[in-house]
Design a protein around this motif. Structure first.
Motif, PDB file in Angstrom:
ATOM      1  N   LEU A 126       0.819  -1.202   0.000  1.00 45.23           N
ATOM      2  CA  LEU A 126       0.000   0.000   0.000  1.00 45.23           C
ATOM      3  C   LEU A 126       0.857   1.258   0.000  1.00 45.23           C
ATOM      4  CD1 LEU A 126      -2.522  -1.136   2.758  1.00 45.23           C
ATOM      5  CD2 LEU A 126      -2.914  -1.143   0.290  1.00 45.23           C
ATOM      6  N   ILE A 127       0.289   2.341  -0.514  1.00 48.96           N
ATOM      7  CA  ILE A 127       0.906   3.660  -0.465  1.00 48.96           C
ATOM      8  C   ILE A 127      -0.114   4.593   0.189  1.00 48.96           C
ATOM      9  CG2 ILE A 127       1.993   5.525  -1.780  1.00 48.96           C
ATOM     10  CD1 ILE A 127       2.216   3.536  -4.136  1.00 48.96           C
ATOM     11  N   ALA A 128       0.316   5.306   1.211  1.00 52.33           N
ATOM     12  CA  ALA A 128      -0.608   6.190   1.906  1.00 52.33           C
ATOM     13  C   ALA A 128       0.140   7.367   2.491  1.00 52.33           C
ATOM     14  CB  ALA A 128      -1.355   5.435   3.001  1.00 52.33           C
ATOM     15  N   GLN A 129      -0.572   8.445   2.675  1.00 56.47           N
ATOM     16  CA  GLN A 129      -0.082   9.560   3.462  1.00 56.47           C
ATOM     17  C   GLN A 129      -1.034   9.689   4.635  1.00 56.47           C
ATOM     18  OE1 GLN A 129       0.371  13.104   1.068  1.00 56.47           O
ATOM     19  NE2 GLN A 129       2.464  12.580   0.558  1.00 56.47           N
ATOM     20  N   GLY A 130      -0.559   9.308   5.814  1.00 62.26           N
ATOM     21  CA  GLY A 130      -1.438   9.265   6.968  1.00 62.26           C
ATOM     22  C   GLY A 130      -1.767   7.830   7.328  1.00 62.26           C
ATOM     23  N   PRO A 131      -2.743   7.621   8.205  1.00 62.04           N
ATOM     24  CA  PRO A 131      -3.067   6.273   8.694  1.00 62.04           C
ATOM     25  C   PRO A 131      -3.538   5.350   7.576  1.00 62.04           C
ATOM     26  CG  PRO A 131      -4.133   7.977  10.023  1.00 62.04           C
ATOM     27  CD  PRO A 131      -3.582   8.659   8.809  1.00 62.04           C
ATOM     28  N   LEU A 132      -3.221   4.074   7.738  1.00 64.37           N
ATOM     29  CA  LEU A 132      -3.725   3.057   6.814  1.00 64.37           C
ATOM     30  C   LEU A 132      -5.140   2.652   7.227  1.00 64.37           C
ATOM     31  CD1 LEU A 132      -0.609   0.718   6.497  1.00 64.37           C
ATOM     32  CD2 LEU A 132      -1.549   2.181   4.710  1.00 64.37           C
ATOM     33  N   PRO A 133      -5.931   2.126   6.295  1.00 65.05           N
ATOM     34  CA  PRO A 133      -7.235   1.572   6.661  1.00 65.05           C
ATOM     35  C   PRO A 133      -7.098   0.555   7.790  1.00 65.05           C
ATOM     36  CG  PRO A 133      -7.066   1.737   4.283  1.00 65.05           C
ATOM     37  CD  PRO A 133      -5.701   2.077   4.830  1.00 65.05           C
ATOM     38  N   THR A 134      -8.112   0.495   8.647  1.00 60.73           N
ATOM     39  CA  THR A 134      -8.013  -0.321   9.858  1.00 60.73           C
ATOM     40  C   THR A 134      -8.539  -1.737   9.689  1.00 60.73           C
ATOM     41  OG1 THR A 134     -10.147   0.561  10.589  1.00 60.73           O
ATOM     42  CG2 THR A 134      -8.163   1.693  11.350  1.00 60.73           C
ATOM     43  N   ASN A 135      -9.305  -2.010   8.632  1.00 59.93           N
ATOM     44  CA  ASN A 135      -9.802  -3.365   8.352  1.00 59.93           C
ATOM     45  C   ASN A 135     -10.649  -3.940   9.485  1.00 59.93           C
ATOM     46  OD1 ASN A 135      -8.331  -3.104   6.040  1.00 59.93           O
ATOM     47  ND2 ASN A 135      -6.866  -4.730   6.455  1.00 59.93           N
ATOM     48  N   ASP A 136     -11.284  -3.081  10.286  1.00 61.81           N
ATOM     49  CA  ASP A 136     -12.121  -3.591  11.365  1.00 61.81           C
ATOM     50  C   ASP A 136     -13.596  -3.228  11.183  1.00 61.81           C
ATOM     51  OD1 ASP A 136     -11.964  -0.903  11.795  1.00 61.81           O
ATOM     52  OD2 ASP A 136     -11.174  -1.030  13.835  1.00 61.81           O
ATOM     53  N   GLY A 137     -13.941  -2.719   9.995  1.00 58.96           N
ATOM     54  CA  GLY A 137     -15.313  -2.342   9.716  1.00 58.96           C
ATOM     55  C   GLY A 137     -15.527  -2.208   8.230  1.00 58.96           C
ATOM     56  N   PRO A 138     -16.620  -1.600   7.798  1.00 61.47           N
ATOM     57  CA  PRO A 138     -16.904  -1.464   6.369  1.00 61.47           C
ATOM     58  C   PRO A 138     -15.798  -0.726   5.622  1.00 61.47           C
ATOM     59  CG  PRO A 138     -18.850  -0.964   7.650  1.00 61.47           C
ATOM     60  CD  PRO A 138     -17.725  -1.081   8.623  1.00 61.47           C
ATOM     61  N   ALA A 265     -18.125   3.500   4.548  1.00 58.91           N
ATOM     62  CA  ALA A 265     -16.804   2.859   4.606  1.00 58.91           C
ATOM     63  C   ALA A 265     -15.865   3.601   5.553  1.00 58.91           C
ATOM     64  CB  ALA A 265     -16.209   2.783   3.203  1.00 58.91           C
ATOM     65  N   ARG A 266     -16.204   3.617   6.838  1.00 60.32           N
ATOM     66  CA  ARG A 266     -15.435   4.397   7.797  1.00 60.32           C
ATOM     67  C   ARG A 266     -14.084   3.780   8.119  1.00 60.32           C
ATOM     68  NH1 ARG A 266     -18.850   7.449  12.272  1.00 60.32           N
ATOM     69  NH2 ARG A 266     -17.045   8.794  11.964  1.00 60.32           N
ATOM     70  N   SER A 267     -13.904   2.484   7.817  1.00 59.68           N
ATOM     71  CA  SER A 267     -12.611   1.851   8.093  1.00 59.68           C
ATOM     72  C   SER A 267     -11.588   2.089   6.995  1.00 59.68           C
ATOM     73  CB  SER A 267     -12.787   0.344   8.313  1.00 59.68           C
ATOM     74  OG  SER A 267     -13.465   0.109   9.524  1.00 59.68           O
ATOM     75  N   GLY A 268     -12.019   2.605   5.846  1.00 56.75           N
ATOM     76  CA  GLY A 268     -11.044   2.947   4.821  1.00 56.75           C
ATOM     77  C   GLY A 268     -11.550   2.799   3.408  1.00 56.75           C
ATOM     78  N   VAL A 269     -10.950   3.570   2.526  1.00 54.67           N
ATOM     79  CA  VAL A 269     -11.198   3.483   1.090  1.00 54.67           C
ATOM     80  C   VAL A 269      -9.871   3.172   0.417  1.00 54.67           C
ATOM     81  CG1 VAL A 269     -11.892   4.723  -0.987  1.00 54.67           C
ATOM     82  CG2 VAL A 269     -13.171   5.048   1.134  1.00 54.67           C
ATOM     83  N   TYR A 270      -9.860   2.144  -0.407  1.00 52.74           N
ATOM     84  CA  TYR A 270      -8.672   1.760  -1.162  1.00 52.74           C
ATOM     85  C   TYR A 270      -8.831   2.243  -2.605  1.00 52.74           C
ATOM     86  CZ  TYR A 270      -7.479  -1.507   2.632  1.00 52.74           C
ATOM     87  OH  TYR A 270      -7.160  -2.066   3.847  1.00 52.74           O
ATOM     88  N   ILE A 271      -7.749   2.770  -3.165  1.00 59.41           N
ATOM     89  CA  ILE A 271      -7.721   3.170  -4.564  1.00 59.41           C
ATOM     90  C   ILE A 271      -6.868   2.148  -5.309  1.00 59.41           C
ATOM     91  CG2 ILE A 271      -7.242   4.988  -6.218  1.00 59.41           C
ATOM     92  CD1 ILE A 271      -9.358   5.740  -4.137  1.00 59.41           C
ATOM     93  N   ALA A 272      -7.494   1.384  -6.183  1.00 61.48           N
ATOM     94  CA  ALA A 272      -6.803   0.333  -6.932  1.00 61.48           C
ATOM     95  C   ALA A 272      -6.722   0.729  -8.396  1.00 61.48           C
ATOM     96  CB  ALA A 272      -7.532  -0.996  -6.744  1.00 61.48           C
ATOM     97  N   GLY A 273      -6.392  -0.246  -9.255  1.00 63.67           N
ATOM     98  CA  GLY A 273      -6.285   0.032 -10.690  1.00 63.67           C
ATOM     99  C   GLY A 273      -4.884   0.487 -11.067  1.00 63.67           C
ATOM    100  N   GLY A 274      -4.649   0.548 -12.366  1.00 63.10           N
ATOM    101  CA  GLY A 274      -3.291   0.803 -12.852  1.00 63.10           C
ATOM    102  C   GLY A 274      -2.903   2.254 -13.012  1.00 63.10           C
ATOM    103  N   ILE A 275      -3.851   3.182 -12.911  1.00 64.64           N
ATOM    104  CA  ILE A 275      -3.529   4.577 -13.222  1.00 64.64           C
ATOM    105  C   ILE A 275      -2.913   5.316 -12.042  1.00 64.64           C
ATOM    106  CG2 ILE A 275      -4.486   6.815 -13.905  1.00 64.64           C
ATOM    107  CD1 ILE A 275      -6.544   5.334 -15.563  1.00 64.64           C
ATOM    108  N   VAL A 276      -3.572   5.286 -10.883  1.00 67.90           N
ATOM    109  CA  VAL A 276      -3.141   6.119  -9.750  1.00 67.90           C
ATOM    110  C   VAL A 276      -1.725   5.791  -9.270  1.00 67.90           C
ATOM    111  CG1 VAL A 276      -3.636   6.732  -7.348  1.00 67.90           C
ATOM    112  CG2 VAL A 276      -5.487   6.686  -9.043  1.00 67.90           C
ATOM    113  N   PRO A 277      -1.319   4.501  -9.159  1.00 65.59           N
ATOM    114  CA  PRO A 277       0.071   4.252  -8.727  1.00 65.59           C
ATOM    115  C   PRO A 277       1.112   4.896  -9.628  1.00 65.59           C
ATOM    116  CG  PRO A 277      -1.226   2.248  -8.547  1.00 65.59           C
ATOM    117  CD  PRO A 277      -2.083   3.248  -9.274  1.00 65.59           C
ATOM    118  N   ARG A 278       0.796   5.095 -10.900  1.00 61.37           N
ATOM    119  CA  ARG A 278       1.743   5.718 -11.821  1.00 61.37           C
ATOM    120  C   ARG A 278       1.891   7.213 -11.568  1.00 61.37           C
ATOM    121  NH1 ARG A 278      -1.078   3.711 -17.136  1.00 61.37           N
ATOM    122  NH2 ARG A 278       0.339   5.174 -18.176  1.00 61.37           N
TER     123      ARG A 278
END
Length: 329
Positions: A126-138, A265-278
């Motif tokens: 993962l790449i993040a600025q700030g806390p990572l998703p907590t995976n303990d809820g939606p 989705a209070r535990s986190g939002v993930y951004i996937a796909g090939g565009i944003v990491p680039r």
């Protein structure tokens, strides 16, 4: 729960690439990952057969034919017939199972599989600025790749349950006058301007043309490819490409905030796909986060929601393996 007989074949098939992997032991990570071009194969069974022939040759005497498989596909699943949204591929689930000689074949939406993989992700993925998703809820995942995928994940009865959908085809909303003009320009070309129409690999050239129309009064004679738009925008050498990336990030932030509110989705939002990491640091320096939170009375609600970028492109294969383990799809 009885574990399906191994080995398993897993696949993540989008509009551009078909990724295959192999699971040969209980709880083992997906191995022998290979990405094949959709354009170079007539249908999914051709690509799967090519992968299995290559793997059989590489494994030699250790080779065993797969008994079970799960395919995560970029398409809504409504019956036996599956037609891809952003590629000419289509297949019958029952015919594909017979063609590959499988005891079972699960077919699920690609973002359902991706959502199921979220709890397994490590900080290194993962790449993040700030806390990572907590995976303990939606949680939610939004993925600009060839298209724009959306899914949710909730905990129910002690298990993770994915909520697949086609949120990428929801109508895209403007956050300011410039974006309203851009969407209006795109609407001259398309009756319905969905989020995917501008926020995806197939959408970036449309977004670029609309931005050029607003800034310069005319679209480019020859549309630029997504790769060129990203490269020129990151280099800073082309002001229209630069503005296109800025607009992409801002609109994506607004859309992802809508998804977070809709799914809770209070535990986190993930951004996937090939565009944003680039986009690298350009993404985190953009208006994405500001627009993600810009929801009036719910600004504080969204300020507490962590966002992380999924840096790897193969994580949906782990979700496909989870489908077999849980016998879903």
């Amino acid at each position: 729960m009885t574990i399906a007989a191994l080995p398993w074949l897993v696949a993540d098939i989008g509009g551009t690439n078909a990724r295959f992997g192999w699971v040969d032991a209980p709880g083992a990570p997906v191995a022998h990952v290979r990405s094949l071009s959709v354009a170079e194969h007539a249908q999914p069974d051709d690509a799967a057969a090519a992968y299995l022939r290559e793997l059989s040759a590489a494994m030699g005497q250790q080779w065993r034919a797969p008994r079970h498989a799960a395919f995560a596909v970029a398409s809504p699943i409504t019956g036996d017939r599956v037609a891809f949204t952003n590629s000419p591929w289509q297949f019958s689930r029952s015919a594909l199972q017979a063609s590959l000689g499988l005891d079972s074949l699960a077919v699920v939406n690609d973002f359902e599989a991706l959502a199921l993989a979220l709890p397994q992700l490590t900080p290194a993925q993962l790449i993040a600025q700030g806390p990572l998703p907590t995976n303990d809820g939606p949680m939610a995942v939004v993925g600009p790749g060839t298209g724009l995928g959306v899914a949710g994940l909730i905990r129910h009865g002690g298990q993770w349950v994915a909520i697949p959908g086609e949120g990428g085809h929801a109508t895209l909303a403007a956050g300011n006058d410039f974006e309203a003009a851009v969407i209006a320009a795109a609407r001259r070309q398309f009756e319905h301007v969905s989020a995917e129409r501008l926020l995806s690999g197939i959408g970036l050239p449309v977004l670029h043309g609309a931005v050029a129309q607003v800034l310069l009064g005319e679209a480019p004679e020859a549309p630029l490819s997504t790769e060129d738009i990203v490269a020129r925008g990151l280099a800073g050498s082309d002001p229209v490409c630069r503005k296109t990336l800025d607009t992409f990030c801002a609109l994506l932030g607004s859309f992802a905030g809508n998804v977070a509110l809709t799914l809770g989705a209070r535990s986190g939002v993930y951004i996937a796909g090939g565009i944003v990491p680039r986009l690298g640091e350009r993404f985190f320096a953009s208006a994405f986060r500001e627009r993600f939170e810009a929801k009036g009375r719910y600004r504080d609600y969204l300020r507490a929601v962590p966002v992380a970028v999924v840096a790897e492109t193969h994580v949906a294969l782990a979700g496909a393996a989870a489908v077999i383990a849980g016998q879903r799809g």
